[in-house]
Design an enzyme around this catalytic site. Structure first.
Site, PDB file in Angstrom:
ATOM      1  CG  ASP A 129      -1.853   1.160   1.265  1.00 29.65           C
ATOM      2  OD1 ASP A 129      -2.425   1.475   0.203  1.00 29.65           O
ATOM      3  OD2 ASP A 129      -2.001   1.782   2.333  1.00 29.65           O
ATOM      4  CD  GLU A 132      -4.333   1.798  -3.922  1.00 32.76           C
ATOM      5  OE1 GLU A 132      -5.433   2.314  -4.066  1.00 32.76           O
ATOM      6  OE2 GLU A 132      -3.456   2.244  -3.172  1.00 32.76           O
ATOM      7  CG  ASP A 146      -1.375   2.847   6.150  1.00 32.44           C
ATOM      8  OD1 ASP A 146      -2.385   3.302   5.595  1.00 32.44           O
ATOM      9  OD2 ASP A 146      -0.571   3.537   6.801  1.00 32.44           O
TER      10      ASP A 146
END
Ligand SMILES: [Zn+2]
Length: 429
Positions: free
Chosen positions: A200, A284, A377
């Site tokens: 992340d 991501e 997170d």
């Protein structure tokens, strides 16, 4: 069948960067070459623009190349410099046009798409590229042979090995001459491992892994910030056209160069370690929309966080590029997870979506459904890992790897199948 580990070699293109020590006359010739490539680029851009507005067929690379030969007969000083540099300048122009047209096709709003621009002497990258043919480029010890320039000394910091492909000579803002030597070379692949990881990328810390490891933003920016502010102040106070202004500008460029070097070093070490330790790495998808979303989130916290976010996005895309090519080198899989996947809001334990977590200030939360305690997170990176593995599993089609609810039963099986199938990256679905 995956436990036996042989040392495998990969044939890759690798760039070696060295600082050149050119003589006075060599410096003049390098500057001239850069000037000529800029001239060629601008000359043909003007020509193509003219034809474009007259709605005539535009000049492609081959037509430009033919015209360049004629142009060289007219303009004496174009013959003095490396011919490959001029050819590559035309190739750059062709690429700029291609990018422009693909952007135009993709964009809904045509306003934001930039037409190729004229190159200026200042505030543009000052460089030229030359190609290897028939031994025109050579490296022996700490000397590099380049077309027209002859042998140029350089500071040797690493062993340059492999088959030469091309060399880019760059004049930096600090007045240094850098050669980037691209070689085809063999590297030793990392041994196979069984671990997978989700990352992340954050604003508060650089990244948090699904193992719970927090990689903090490097401290260099804070320490360099004071120096940067001082250098900016000095430049703005100096009189235009004075020698002090020149000095102040170089000083500022040095500070920026130092930050870039420190950042690249940090990114290289981090990406190398993550690639070495893991087989599947899920992140991501950092598309522009996603970055803007992050900026907005950051701006809602504070101005300094928004600034930090802007800086971070530049380094993120660089970091992802590094992960991409290193994954290719070492048979790892880099899987991107879609922008709209709610990685922060989903509870990794039970899948409950908690809308309250949209608030960025909420760093940790208890799940209202299964009451498990989630660190923001770490929970997000665990979800990114699961989602990435889900995408891969669906693509490879391993029925045994998923249970009735679509949850992953055996990541090890998926990993083996994916590596076996030779899949390196899948488009986000
Ligand atoms: Zn839960």
């Amino acid at each position: 069948m995956y436990s036996t580990q042989f040392l495998k070699l990969a044939y890759v293109q690798k760039a070696f960067q060295v600082t050149l020590i050119p003589s006075h006359s060599q410096k003049i010739l390098i500057n001239k070459t850069i000037g000529c490539t800029r001239f060629v680029y601008n000359h043909f851009l003007a020509l193509r623009k003219e034809l474009y507005s007259a709605e005539q067929k535009t000049l492609n690379y081959n037509a430009c190349s033919q015209q360049l030969t004629l142009l060289k007969k007219e303009i004496e000083w174009l013959k003095v410099v490396d011919k490959f540099a001029l050819q590559n300048s035309l190739k750059n122009l062709e690429a700029a046009y291609k990018n422009f047209f693909t952007d135009l096709k993709k964009a809904k709003n045509k306003k934001g798409v930039g037409f190729p621009k004229f190159k200026k002497k200042h505030r543009c990258k000052q460089s030229y590229k030359t190609n290897f043919t028939n031994g025109n480029i050579q490296v022996i010890e700490n000397r590099l042979k380049l077309p027209k320039l002859g042998w140029v000394k350089f500071h040797k910091s690493q062993q340059i090995s492999g088959k030469l492909v091309n060399v880019t000579v760059t004049l930096t803002n600090t007045g240094k001459y850098i050669a980037t030597i691209l070689c085809e070379t063999e590297i030793e692949k990392h041994p196979q491992v069984t671990k997978n990881i989700g990352l992340d990328l954050g604003i508060k810390s650089y990244l948090v892994t699904s193992d719970g490891e927090v990689v903090n933003n490097p401290k260099y920016y804070r320490t360099q910030k004071r120096k940067l502010r001082k250098a900016h102040k000095k430049l703005s106070r100096s009189v235009k056209g004075s020698s002090n202004r020149v000095k102040a500008r170089i000083k500022l460029a040095h500070t920026y160069e130092r930050i870039t070097n420190l950042r690249n070093d940090f990114l290289h070490k981090l990406s190398t370690r993550l690639i070495k330790e893991n087989t599947i790495i899920c992140i991501e998808d950092l598309r522009v929309g996603n970055m803007l979303k992050n900026h907005k989130l950051a701006m809602s916290i504070s101005d300094s966080a928004a600034l930090a976010s802007l800086r971070a996005s530049a380094s993120w895309s660089k970091f992802v590029t590094m992960l991409e090519y290193k994954a290719n080198w070492h048979d790892r899989v880099l899987q991107k997870v879609g922008t709209f996947y709610p990685s922060s809001q989903t509870c990794n334990c039970c899948g409950f979506i908690n809308p309250l977590v949209k608030d960025l200030k909420l760093r940790e939360w208890s799940c209202p459904s299964c009451s498990s305690y989630n660190l923001r997170d770490v929970n997000a990176s665990l979800n990114i890992l699961d989602e990435g593995l889900r995408i891969l599993t669906a693509a490879v089609g391993i029925p045994d790897a998923l249970n009735a609810c679509g949850e992953i039963v055996s990541p090890g099986v998926i990993q083996a199948e994916i590596v076996e199938a030779g899949i390196t990256r899948l488009e986000v679905v």
